[in-house]
Design a protein around this motif. Structure first.
Motif, mmCIF file in Angstrom:
data_model
loop_
_atom_site.group_PDB
_atom_site.id
_atom_site.type_symbol
_atom_site.label_atom_id
_atom_site.label_comp_id
_atom_site.label_asym_id
_atom_site.label_seq_id
_atom_site.Cartn_x
_atom_site.Cartn_y
_atom_site.Cartn_z
ATOM 1 N N ARG A 110 0.841 -1.208 0.000
ATOM 2 C CA ARG A 110 0.000 0.000 0.000
ATOM 3 C C ARG A 110 0.867 1.246 0.000
ATOM 4 N NH1 ARG A 110 -2.586 -2.128 -2.184
ATOM 5 N NH2 ARG A 110 -4.639 -3.055 -1.932
ATOM 6 N N SER B 220 1.995 1.820 -3.455
ATOM 7 C CA SER B 220 0.896 1.913 -4.433
ATOM 8 C C SER B 220 0.897 0.750 -5.419
ATOM 9 C CB SER B 220 0.961 3.257 -5.175
ATOM 10 O OG SER B 220 0.871 4.340 -4.280
ATOM 11 N N GLU C 118 -1.456 -1.001 -5.950
ATOM 12 C CA GLU C 118 -2.780 -1.043 -6.569
ATOM 13 C C GLU C 118 -2.807 -0.413 -7.957
ATOM 14 O OE1 GLU C 118 -2.723 2.559 -3.765
ATOM 15 O OE2 GLU C 118 -2.015 0.479 -3.800
ATOM 16 N N THR C 119 -1.754 0.319 -8.319
ATOM 17 C CA THR C 119 -1.714 0.920 -9.652
ATOM 18 C C THR C 119 -1.494 -0.135 -10.729
ATOM 19 O OG1 THR C 119 0.666 1.359 -9.426
ATOM 20 C CG2 THR C 119 -0.863 3.117 -8.760
ATOM 21 N N PHE C 120 -0.954 -1.324 -10.348
ATOM 22 C CA PHE C 120 -0.782 -2.372 -11.344
ATOM 23 C C PHE C 120 -1.396 -3.705 -10.927
ATOM 24 C CE2 PHE C 120 3.041 -2.250 -8.731
ATOM 25 C CZ PHE C 120 3.206 -3.579 -8.349
ATOM 26 N N THR C 121 -1.749 -3.887 -9.648
ATOM 27 C CA THR C 121 -2.469 -5.084 -9.214
ATOM 28 C C THR C 121 -3.197 -4.790 -7.912
ATOM 29 O OG1 THR C 121 -2.279 -7.407 -8.523
ATOM 30 C CG2 THR C 121 -0.412 -5.965 -8.033
ATOM 31 N N LYS C 122 -4.418 -5.291 -7.794
ATOM 32 C CA LYS C 122 -5.195 -5.121 -6.569
ATOM 33 C C LYS C 122 -5.324 -6.436 -5.809
ATOM 34 C CE LYS C 122 -7.872 -1.122 -8.083
ATOM 35 N NZ LYS C 122 -9.220 -0.499 -8.207
ATOM 36 N N THR D 163 -0.042 -7.988 -2.439
ATOM 37 C CA THR D 163 0.643 -6.986 -1.629
ATOM 38 C C THR D 163 1.746 -7.669 -0.829
ATOM 39 O OG1 THR D 163 0.342 -5.127 -0.101
ATOM 40 C CG2 THR D 163 -0.819 -7.151 0.435
ATOM 41 N N ILE E 234 -8.226 0.615 -0.480
ATOM 42 C CA ILE E 234 -7.674 1.692 -1.293
ATOM 43 C C ILE E 234 -8.547 2.921 -1.075
ATOM 44 C CG2 ILE E 234 -7.038 2.431 -3.612
ATOM 45 C CD1 ILE E 234 -6.955 -0.539 -4.394
ATOM 46 N N GLU F 262 -8.516 5.842 -2.292
ATOM 47 C CA GLU F 262 -8.917 6.613 -3.467
ATOM 48 C C GLU F 262 -10.152 6.044 -4.150
ATOM 49 O OE1 GLU F 262 -4.914 7.468 -2.332
ATOM 50 O OE2 GLU F 262 -5.933 5.592 -2.800
ATOM 51 N N ASP F 263 -10.481 4.769 -3.887
ATOM 52 C CA ASP F 263 -11.631 4.170 -4.555
ATOM 53 C C ASP F 263 -12.912 4.943 -4.301
ATOM 54 O OD1 ASP F 263 -10.214 2.232 -5.741
ATOM 55 O OD2 ASP F 263 -10.868 0.594 -4.455
ATOM 56 N N ALA G 191 -13.609 7.442 -6.965
ATOM 57 C CA ALA G 191 -13.383 7.010 -8.337
ATOM 58 C C ALA G 191 -14.660 6.700 -9.122
ATOM 59 C CB ALA G 191 -12.475 5.789 -8.340
#
Length: 435
Positions: free
Chosen positions: A105, A108, A110-114, A117, A231, A233-234, A237
């Motif tokens: 996290r 980040s 999450e910019t290429f895989t969610k 981690t 995340i 930011e979701d 979005a």
């Protein structure tokens, strides 16, 4: 010291109570895998590269999606490498408490895989080792008194989300035992020489071992997702919210009166078409006679509106008045920050100079570029020259012979207050000097 402890307690409690509740914070885990005692081992004793025989269980609490705490209980046994080492078996127990950092996290992922981690853990623990064939202080076998140790533990965990409630976990851990009295096989003392006393003293000798495990994480709580995968930011979005934000930006950038100054900066939003305006969108009256420049037939010579803004008396040597207006800095082309493209509202100044040159073929002009004081001095010198060149190109394009025009960058204009945004805007300009 008491006040510091109280302060840290308040910070921790506040962070826990008021931290976001959009995600679950608790999880439990179960893992099994291999171990490897790196050393010390008695001479001639070897352990396999990967010794199957480690199990651990843990619980974790995440304060937020980045940091948390974990506890772990593990057990297993070390044994010899078959056919290449004398037999031995040492059972161990370990208990640890660690701080947790969600590296994925923080970086980040999450910019290429969610679904993937990485967690990092570091902490302290206690443990015990008990060898079936361990020597005692007199070098005799057996001695089944456990060897109690403290430890420093570090782990790197890769998590792959299988669902909102379960994730697959792979872990590599390194444990450094402190005050370990015996070798991992139990056949020698973890210190130089053997003691002469019946009891083996607790010595501050260290030992290192590794574990590698695969297991499952089970997430607890009523929320849809856990802190490992949350995340923030979701929540911003959605398509509707994004469209609303874009619409607001478009509204802010509208230029209703078409003067080149967007509405949110325009102090005169209803400027007449064709009017010369300054950087705030206000109609310019260069000679201060009450007649705006776009209606003033003599914009740099004060006069009544009845004569179109020109003086009543006969104008003698008008070229001298126009030359003075230009050379005194009343005619300027302005630029946005770090730009060499003239602002739309100020290009009429270049047209004015072009008309002046065409009506007075015996004169020439120098275009002088300037920059504000923000940024490196050598960069601003080059920027000022590009600004002067841009106006030079406009004059040539308007039909003025290039031999009558020169340009030069003069770098930073230090005559203005660089702490004022308005003053810095006036410094970002190209001026003219009639020769």
């Amino acid at each position: 010291m008491r006040h510091l402890f109280l302060f840290l307690s308040i910070v921790f409690i506040s962070n826990t109570v008021f931290s976001q509740n959009e995600f679950n914070k608790w999880s439990i885990e179960a893992n099994l895998g291999v171990n490897k005692p790196m050393g010390p081992l008695t001479g001639g004793y070897l352990s396999p590269t990967l010794n199957i025989g480690h199990v651990d269980f843990g619980g974790r609490y995440m304060v937020n999606q980045f940091y948390g705490f974990s506890g772990n209980f593990g057990f297993g046994s070390f044994s010899e490498a078959k056919d290449v080492s004398p037999e031995f078996k040492t059972d161990y127990l370990s208990l640890s408490l660690s701080g947790v950092w969600n590296i994925g996290r923080s970086l980040s992922f999450e910019t290429f895989t969610k679904r993937f981690t990485v967690l990092g853990e570091f902490g302290v623990g206690i443990g015990s080792l008990k060898s079936e064939n361990r020597i005692n202080s007199e070098g005799k076998l057996p001695d089944f008194d456990p060897d109690y140790v403290y430890s420093f533990n570090s782990s790197l965990k890769g998590l792959y989300s299988l669902s909102n409630r379960i994730s697959l976990q792979g872990t590599i851990s390194m444990i450094v035992n402190g005050r370990q009295r015996y070798t991992f096989d139990g056949n020698d003392f973890n210190q130089i020489g053997r003691p002469l006393v019946p009891e083996i003293p607790f010595v501050h000798a260290t030992a290192t071992w590794w574990t590698g495990t695969v297991g499952l994480n089970f997430y607890l709580g009523k929320n849809e997702t856990h802190a490992d995968w949350y995340i923030q930011e979701d929540k911003y979005a959605t398509k509707e919210e994004l469209a609303s934000q874009i619409g607001g930006i478009k509204d802010m950038l509208k230029d209703s009166d078409g003067d080149g100054v967007p509405d949110y900066l325009d102090k005169e939003p209803n400027t007449p078409a064709g009017a010369r305006v300054n950087s705030f969108g206000t109609t310019m009256d260069s000679d201060g006679d009450g007649t705006p420049d776009h209606l003033d037939k003599c914009p740099f010579l004060p006069g009544p509106s009845s004569t179109g803004g020109c003086p009543v008396e006969k104008i003698v040597e008008q070229v001298d008045y126009l030359r003075k207006a230009i050379n005194d800095g009343f005619v300027n082309v302005y630029y946005a920050f770090d730009s060499d493209k003239p602002l739309g509202y100020s290009t009429s100044a270049a047209n004015y100079v072009s008309n002046f040159l065409k009506k007075n073929p015996g004169v020439s002009v120098e275009v002088k570029g300037y920059a504000d004081e923000l940024g490196p001095e050598d960069y601003n010198m080059k920027l000022s020259e590009r600004r002067a060149k841009a106006v030079y190109d406009l004059l040539v394009a308007s039909g003025v012979d290039a031999s009558r025009i020169s340009y030069k960058g003069y770098g930073e204009d230090t005559s203005v207050d660089k702490s004022s945004a308005d003053a810095r805007q006036m410094a970002r300009r190209a001026s003219f000097e009639v020769k």
